[in-house]
Design a protein around this motif. Structure first.
Motif, mmCIF file in Angstrom:
data_model
loop_
_atom_site.group_PDB
_atom_site.id
_atom_site.type_symbol
_atom_site.label_atom_id
_atom_site.label_comp_id
_atom_site.label_asym_id
_atom_site.label_seq_id
_atom_site.Cartn_x
_atom_site.Cartn_y
_atom_site.Cartn_z
ATOM 1 N N ASP A 1 -5.296 -9.179 -6.485
ATOM 2 C CA ASP A 1 -4.616 -10.377 -6.971
ATOM 3 C C ASP A 1 -5.583 -11.543 -7.106
ATOM 4 N N THR A 2 -6.506 -11.643 -6.150
ATOM 5 C CA THR A 2 -7.484 -12.722 -6.211
ATOM 6 C C THR A 2 -8.362 -12.579 -7.435
ATOM 7 N N HIS A 3 -8.844 -11.361 -7.710
ATOM 8 C CA HIS A 3 -9.671 -11.138 -8.896
ATOM 9 C C HIS A 3 -8.891 -11.465 -10.166
ATOM 10 N N ARG B 1 -1.115 -24.931 -21.729
ATOM 11 C CA ARG B 1 -2.172 -24.070 -21.210
ATOM 12 C C ARG B 1 -3.029 -24.808 -20.185
ATOM 13 N N ALA B 2 -3.298 -26.095 -20.450
ATOM 14 C CA ALA B 2 -4.095 -26.873 -19.500
ATOM 15 C C ALA B 2 -3.372 -27.002 -18.159
ATOM 16 N N LYS B 3 -2.056 -27.208 -18.208
ATOM 17 C CA LYS B 3 -1.283 -27.272 -16.960
ATOM 18 C C LYS B 3 -1.290 -25.936 -16.232
ATOM 19 N N GLU B 4 -1.142 -24.865 -16.998
ATOM 20 C CA GLU B 4 -1.156 -23.534 -16.389
ATOM 21 C C GLU B 4 -2.503 -23.245 -15.745
ATOM 22 N N ASN C 1 -13.238 -18.590 2.868
ATOM 23 C CA ASN C 1 -14.376 -18.721 1.937
ATOM 24 C C ASN C 1 -14.329 -20.062 1.205
ATOM 25 N N ALA C 2 -13.973 -21.122 1.905
ATOM 26 C CA ALA C 2 -13.882 -22.431 1.266
ATOM 27 C C ALA C 2 -15.223 -22.888 0.718
ATOM 28 N N ASP C 3 -16.322 -22.389 1.315
ATOM 29 C CA ASP C 3 -17.645 -22.799 0.831
ATOM 30 C C ASP C 3 -17.928 -22.280 -0.567
ATOM 31 N N HIS C 4 -17.203 -21.268 -1.004
ATOM 32 C CA HIS C 4 -17.438 -20.677 -2.324
ATOM 33 C C HIS C 4 -16.566 -21.293 -3.425
ATOM 34 N N ILE C 5 -15.847 -22.355 -3.077
ATOM 35 C CA ILE C 5 -15.014 -23.011 -4.100
ATOM 36 C C ILE C 5 -15.909 -23.589 -5.189
ATOM 37 N N ASN C 6 -15.575 -23.298 -6.425
ATOM 38 C CA ASN C 6 -16.370 -23.737 -7.575
ATOM 39 C C ASN C 6 -15.898 -25.128 -8.015
ATOM 40 N N LEU C 7 -16.654 -26.169 -7.633
ATOM 41 C CA LEU C 7 -16.277 -27.536 -7.988
ATOM 42 C C LEU C 7 -16.341 -27.782 -9.489
ATOM 43 N N ASP C 8 -17.300 -27.135 -10.137
ATOM 44 C CA ASP C 8 -17.407 -27.323 -11.589
ATOM 45 C C ASP C 8 -16.176 -26.786 -12.306
ATOM 46 N N LEU C 9 -15.606 -25.688 -11.777
ATOM 47 C CA LEU C 9 -14.388 -25.146 -12.376
ATOM 48 C C LEU C 9 -13.228 -26.131 -12.182
ATOM 49 N N ARG D 1 -5.638 -24.118 -8.667
ATOM 50 C CA ARG D 1 -5.243 -24.540 -7.322
ATOM 51 C C ARG D 1 -4.824 -23.342 -6.470
ATOM 52 N N ALA D 2 -4.193 -22.356 -7.103
ATOM 53 C CA ALA D 2 -3.833 -21.137 -6.363
ATOM 54 C C ALA D 2 -5.092 -20.414 -5.888
ATOM 55 N N LEU D 3 -6.117 -20.377 -6.728
ATOM 56 C CA LEU D 3 -7.378 -19.728 -6.353
ATOM 57 C C LEU D 3 -8.034 -20.459 -5.185
ATOM 58 N N VAL D 4 -8.009 -21.809 -5.226
ATOM 59 C CA VAL D 4 -8.601 -22.593 -4.137
ATOM 60 C C VAL D 4 -7.875 -22.313 -2.827
ATOM 61 N N ARG D 5 -6.550 -22.253 -2.879
ATOM 62 C CA ARG D 5 -5.782 -21.994 -1.650
ATOM 63 C C ARG D 5 -6.099 -20.608 -1.086
ATOM 64 N N GLN D 6 -6.247 -19.601 -1.952
ATOM 65 C CA GLN D 6 -6.561 -18.250 -1.477
ATOM 66 C C GLN D 6 -7.922 -18.215 -0.800
ATOM 67 N N ARG D 7 -8.892 -18.956 -1.386
ATOM 68 C CA ARG D 7 -10.220 -18.971 -0.774
ATOM 69 C C ARG D 7 -10.192 -19.681 0.577
ATOM 70 N N GLU D 8 -9.398 -20.780 0.644
ATOM 71 C CA GLU D 8 -9.312 -21.482 1.923
ATOM 72 C C GLU D 8 -8.661 -20.607 2.981
ATOM 73 N N GLN D 9 -7.621 -19.858 2.581
ATOM 74 C CA GLN D 9 -6.914 -18.997 3.541
ATOM 75 C C GLN D 9 -7.778 -17.827 3.997
ATOM 76 N N SER D 10 -8.682 -17.371 3.118
ATOM 77 C CA SER D 10 -9.531 -16.231 3.484
ATOM 78 C C SER D 10 -10.819 -16.668 4.153
#
Length: 758
Positions: free
Chosen positions: A97-99, A125-128, A145-153, A134-143
């Motif tokens: 699901d994360t991928h 599409r921009a809203k989606e 791996n917050a250090d791998h959050i892509n700020l440019d994205l 944001r869902a991806l960021v939350r999954q990384r924080e929960q797992s």
């Protein structure tokens, strides 16, 4: 007020921009019921659906004008996919699901950057994309791996959302989203987005805030980004122009011209000097403008950039020439001298021709001709242009021989010059050689198919030749090019009328009044066409409108008066015939119409006064005397004997004149025109007399009973009969007039029965 407000804010440039409002946090926008309601319901404007024709990415700035450029490149650290940092770390331990979420975010981000065909879909599409990121960021924080959050994205998603809000004119939402980016200290170079925010304030005409944000952006952009700084300063200058603060605009433009001169800024600088009336600095700015190297600004790769530069130079010269010297001619000469010594030397001749055209606009034909004649020995292009203008000038002065000569000279210098061919066709047209004129117009169209003058003249030529269908084709083609041309629509209406298709004529006139709703001639023509179709109510409406805008058209006045008479409202007709009396005071028929209206409406006293006034002005008018005899008799007045005697005398004089005319006709052909001018019936005598011969137009003659005379019971001595100019009156109710007293004590013995009209 704006100037004071701006000066007050300059003390604290960044006031109010360091406060962070948590409501701007995009993390909670989807869960904020108020925000969603503002986007989807009437609390906020729903974005319009419109097609985007350009699939390229939108520049970060969107406001453009002459010299007003705001496109800027993204900073070197901005990489929406994180490619500048090398490969992204592997997503170890992540579920499928994360991928899938990451792939979806990348897909949506890519789509939004390239734009979808519909603005609304792009915003959705921009809203989606924002929700998935944001869902991806939350999954990384929960797992963990917050250090791998892509700020440019994250930056890319928020920037794209703000851009789509701006595209859909949802400026408040766009500003809120930009504010989220700008306030996040983790986004490097985010301060540059203040340019985008300033552009939005510019669109909203909030100029002080736009200035503040542009200056804040300048403070955050290093001097190494010279081109970007120049563009922002151009924007600042244009905003100052909109605010009317020309001195501040001059400061910005002068700095640009000293650091990185370009043609647009040079032109704007001249406009500012012109606005404040500084002639010396106008000259200096013009000299700087013509010295700007081609291709130095951002549009150096534009194929038409040189043409644009020439346009700015020509416009500047025409603008400042009347202002920099005592006369516009001296100003033009100065500009010509400057241009001759520059890289735009070929513009000198064009400026000289513009000088002649300026003379023409001032109606100084002599100077215009003298200026243009100096080009007779120039190269073919310039010679043809000058000769074309000379031909036009002589045509205006109706010197058709000279116009023809210079038209020939222009064609000899350049046979493919459509203007020269049109002028030649015009000189032939006035000589009524329409077939030959048509050939020249057609040749002009072969050289330039978009030459509207040639097409218009060709349509007129076919019309003169009676080839109405071909004329119609010309004007229909012309209408496709000039959609709002009143002249073209009038010609089309006239042609359909000539082709006996009044319905189509009316349709074109209806289109025409949408362009010229106050044209009295068009409105009168609509009234005439509706009248010919039998639609009196519509005809009355348009005639009434025509009269409202131009109350001096005799034909319109006569129609309206006749309409009210025809509908038995003689009282309302009076105002129109009184208007006609003011316009044509020597025409007795209008005054007789006024008197007849009073009589027909039952106001005999006013009618009598009007007839008496007419008699004072036109003492030899037989009709007026006959009406006076009849009215005085009906009203039992003693003046009837005086008027009867005058009537008898005038008729005797008429008879003598007619006899003289008859004798003169028999003796010499030179007297053939004496009958109409000598007879009081004609209404053209020195006294403005009028009798049976003076009648109204066909409209008035068509009224019921217009040829039924009142006849005297006896005509042994005089003819007291007359013709009512309004026609025989309709039978009125018996209560409309007082019954005549048959037992009056009028002295009949003095008048005699033979003098009383029936």
């Amino acid at each position: 007020m704006e100037h004071v407000h701006l000066a007050a804010e300059e003390d604290d440039l960044y006031s109010g921009y360091n406060d962070y409002n948590p409501t701007f946090d995009s993390e909670e926008l989807d869960n904020d019921a108020g925000f969603q309601q503002a986007v989807r319901t009437s609390h906020g404007r729903r974005p319009p659906v419109s097609v985007i024709t350009d699939g390229a990415a939108r520049p970060m700035t969107a406001v453009r004008a002459a010299g007003y450029s705001s496109a800027m490149t993204r900073g070197s650290t901005f990489d929406p996919l994180g490619q500048s940092k090398g490969p992204a770390p592997p997503l170890e331990g992540k579920s499928e699901d994360t991928h899938r979420t990451l792939r979806d975010v990348l897909c949506f981000t890519s789509d939004c950057v390239c734009f979808l065909p519909l603005l609304l879909q792009s915003l959705d599409r921009a809203k989606e994309a924002g929700r998935k990121e944001r869902a991806l960021v939350r999954q990384r924080e929960q797992s963990g791996n917050a250090d791998h959050i892509n700020l440019d994205l994250t930056y890319s998603v928020l920037f794209n959302l703000a851009t789509q809000y701006a595209n859909n004119d949802m400026y408040a939402e766009a500003l809120n989203t930009y504010q989220v980016i700008v306030k996040n200290k983790m986004f490097s170079n985010a301060g540059r987005l203040k340019v985008n925010m300033a552009n939005i304030h510019f669109k909203q005409k909030n100029y002080p805030k736009a200035i503040k944000l542009y200056r804040m952006a300048l403070d955050q952009i290093s001097n190494s980004h010279k081109e970007m700084r120049i563009k922002i300063m151009q924007n600042i200058g244009v905003v100052f122009i909109r605010m009317g603060q020309y001195s501040d605009a001059i400061t910005s433009f002068e700095h640009i011209m000293s650091e990185s001169p370009n043609i647009k800024t040079g032109f704007n600088l001249i406009l500012c000097y012109y606005a404040i009336g500084d002639r010396e600095r106008m000259k200096k700015a013009f000299q700087k403008l013509i010295c700007v190297p081609l291709g130095i600004d951002e549009e150096d790769n534009h194929p038409h950039y040189k043409a644009l530069a020439e346009k700015f130079i020509m416009t500047s010269a025409k603008l400042i020439a009347p202002a920099i010297e005592a006369t516009f001619a001296a100003g033009f000469d100065w500009c010509v001298d400057m241009v001759k010594s520059s890289q735009y030397v070929e513009l000198a001749n064009d400026l000289e021709i513009n000088k002649a055209i300026t003379y023409l606009r001032q109606r100084d034909f002599k100077q215009a001709v003298e200026t243009l004649k100096t080009f007779e020995k120039k190269d073919s292009r310039v010679k043809s242009a000058a000769a074309t203008n000379l031909s036009f000038l002589y045509f205006l002065e109706k010197d058709y021989d000279q116009a023809d000569r210079y038209a020939d000279l222009a064609m000899t210098a350049d046979r493919y010059n459509p203007a020269a061919l049109i002028n030649k066709g015009n000189t032939v047209f006035v000589k009524k050689d329409y077939e030959k004129a048509a050939e020249f117009y057609k040749e002009a169209l072969r050289n330039d198919s978009s030459c509207t003058e040639a097409l218009y003249n060709l349509g007129l030529t076919y019309k003169r030749l009676g080839r109405l269908e071909e004329s119609l084709d010309c004007f229909l083609k012309l209408h496709a090019i000039l959609r709002n041309s009143a002249q073209v629509m009038w010609q089309l209406a006239n042609l359909f009328e000539m082709l006996e298709d009044p319905h189509q004529a009316i349709e074109w006139l209806m289109q025409l009044i949408t362009v010229t709703p106050t044209d009295p001639q068009v409105l009168a023509k609509l009234g005439e066409l509706y009248d010919s179709e039998g639609d009196k109510s519509q005809a009355f409406q348009y005639y009434q409108e025509s009269f409202r805008y131009f109350p001096s058209n005799i034909d319109v006045i006569e129609w309206l008066g006749a309409y009210y008479i025809d509908t038995q409202f003689c009282e309302k007709a009076i105002q129109y015939f009184e208007r006609a009396t003011l316009i044509q005071p020597t025409q007795v028929k209008w005054q007789l119409m006024v008197a007849s209206c009073y009589r027909r409406s039952g106001n005999y006293q006013k009618a009598l006064e009007t007839y008496k006034d007419i008699h004072r002005k036109f003492p030899e008018n037989i009709e007026c005397l006959r009406f006076l005899v009849r009215l005085c008799t009906d009203m039992g007045m003693k003046e009837v004997q005086d008027y009867a005697t005058k009537l008898k005398k005038v008729e005797k004089m008429k008879e003598i004149r007619e006899q003289r005319v008859k004798s003169a006709r028999e003796g010499s052909a030179r007297g053939t025109r004496r009958e109409g001018s000598a007879s009081s019936d004609s209404g053209h005598s020195s006294h403005g007399t009028s009798a049976k011969g003076e009648r109204l137009s066909a409209k008035m003659r068509a009224l019921p009973g217009s040829n039924e005379p009142y006849e005297a019971s006896s005509q042994r001595d005089i003819d007291a009969s007359y013709v009512d100019p309004l026609g025989a009156p309709m039978e009125r109710p018996k209560t409309a007039a007082k019954k005549r007293n048959e037992d009056d004590d009028f002295a009949d013995e003095e008048l005699g029965d033979d003098l009383l009209p029936e």
